[in-house]
Motif scaffolding. Structure first.
Motif: not given
Length: 345
Positions: A33-42
């Motif tokens: 299942t495709k998911i998108l997870i946020g992460r900070t640029t740094g």
């Protein structure tokens, strides 16, 4: 290590180390299942378990085809609310959005202590010696401003403007550069950047986590996504819990992950692991969760964004508690109340 972080290992996490990793380890999923997870640029020390879960294949193990999406914290909150990102690790910005009416539910925790350090010139030996000096913080209202201000103010009676000055920098690399060129005499940075500062000849004077328990990197999603994808949410919880357990127990395997995401050598990454590996938990302690909302409510009130005197709602309603607890128990976790700590946030 702070009293709070030591106590973390006395909770269910210690008993569960290994159990969560084993659970489902032999069942490599074929339908992803495709998911998108946020992460900070740094990269952020608060988010290391999610990096471990990605690099060690725990998302894939749960049947999730996971990809990180890097943005600033504010942009992540906006994208998460709009549904462009499925899971967002920004509890502070999320709390303000929630208080404004955004339909958000918090799923699983990561860090359980403040993870900032004040690094200074090696000639400075005490907080008192910061009097009259200039420190580099983040932007006012962000964690990398507030937690330095709170720690020095409440525990050392050192107040911004009266006892020392602050220059705000958006990024931590800029703070380290300012330290090196002498523009500032101290900087509030996360533990990974503290390791880099040490390599440049600076030293850690204060660890905010020794004074401030807090949640950091706690993941949330929208009500809509949670209702439509409950099994995916459970798999996500399991993957993060596995990442936390792996990080707690496996230095050799975790150091390369830290090195990759923070762009540091193995020695520096080893310092980061030594400092933070036992400070994470997938649970979301209610008192620490409430503290995030209380702090955000006060800030909103001061800016006229929250009616003065209006009480904080019961924030427990914003946690997918039943799903979190049952999922973790299925993995071998039996959560207990977090320990009380001395000091006032």
């Amino acid at each position: 290590m702070s009293k709070y972080s030591k106590a973390i290992l006395g909770t269910a996490m210690k008993a569960a180390v290994g159990l969560a990793i084993v659970a489902g380890a032999g069942t490599q999923a074929y339908a992803q299942t495709k998911i998108l997870i946020g992460r900070t640029t740094g990269a952020s020390g608060f988010h290391i378990p999610s990096y471990v879960a990605m690099e060690k294949g725990f998302f894939k193990e749960e049947g999730l085809d996971a990809k990180f999406v890097g943005m600033t914290g504010k942009a992540l909150v906006t994208a998460g609310i709009g549904g462009a990102i499925n899971f967002v690790p920004i509890p502070g910005g999320g709390s303000q959005a929630t208080l404004k009416g955004a339909p958000i539910r918090y799923l699983v925790g990561q860090s359980l202590i403040s993870q900032w350090a004040i690094v200074v010139d090696s000639k400075i030996n005490s907080v008192a010696e910061l009097k009259g000096k200039t420190l580099g913080y983040g932007r006012a209202g962000s964690a990398d401003y507030d937690e330095g201000e709170i720690t020095l103010g409440q525990f050392f009676n050192m107040n911004v403007g009266r006892d020392y000055n602050v220059i705000s920098f958006q990024g931590e690399p800029e703070r380290i550069a300012a330290l090196i060129n002498g523009s500032i005499q101290g900087a509030l940075v996360s533990f990974p950047f503290a390791a880099k500062a040490q390599a440049a000849g600076f030293k850690i004077l204060v660890r905010t986590g020794d004074y401030l328990p807090r949640i950091g990197g706690t993941f949330w999603t929208t009500d809509k996504y949670l209702k439509e994808n409950p099994e995916t949410a459970k798999k996500f919880i399991r993957a993060i819990a596995k990442g936390i357990n792996y990080l707690a127990a496996n230095k050799e395997g975790s150091v390369p992950v830290i090195s990759k995401y923070f762009g540091m050598d193995a020695k520096q990454a080893g310092f980061v692991w030594d400092t933070v590996h036992d400070t994470y938990g997938p649970d979301i302690p209610n008192d620490l969760f409430k503290a995030v909302f209380e702090g955000r409510m006060k800030r909103m009130e001061s800016k006229g964004l929250w009616p003065k005197g209006k009480p904080l709602p019961n924030v427990e309603q914003y946690v997918a508690r039943d799903m979190l607890t049952s999922t973790l128990r299925d993995m071998g976790y039996y959560l207990t109340a977090p320990p009380k700590v001395q000091g006032k946030m």
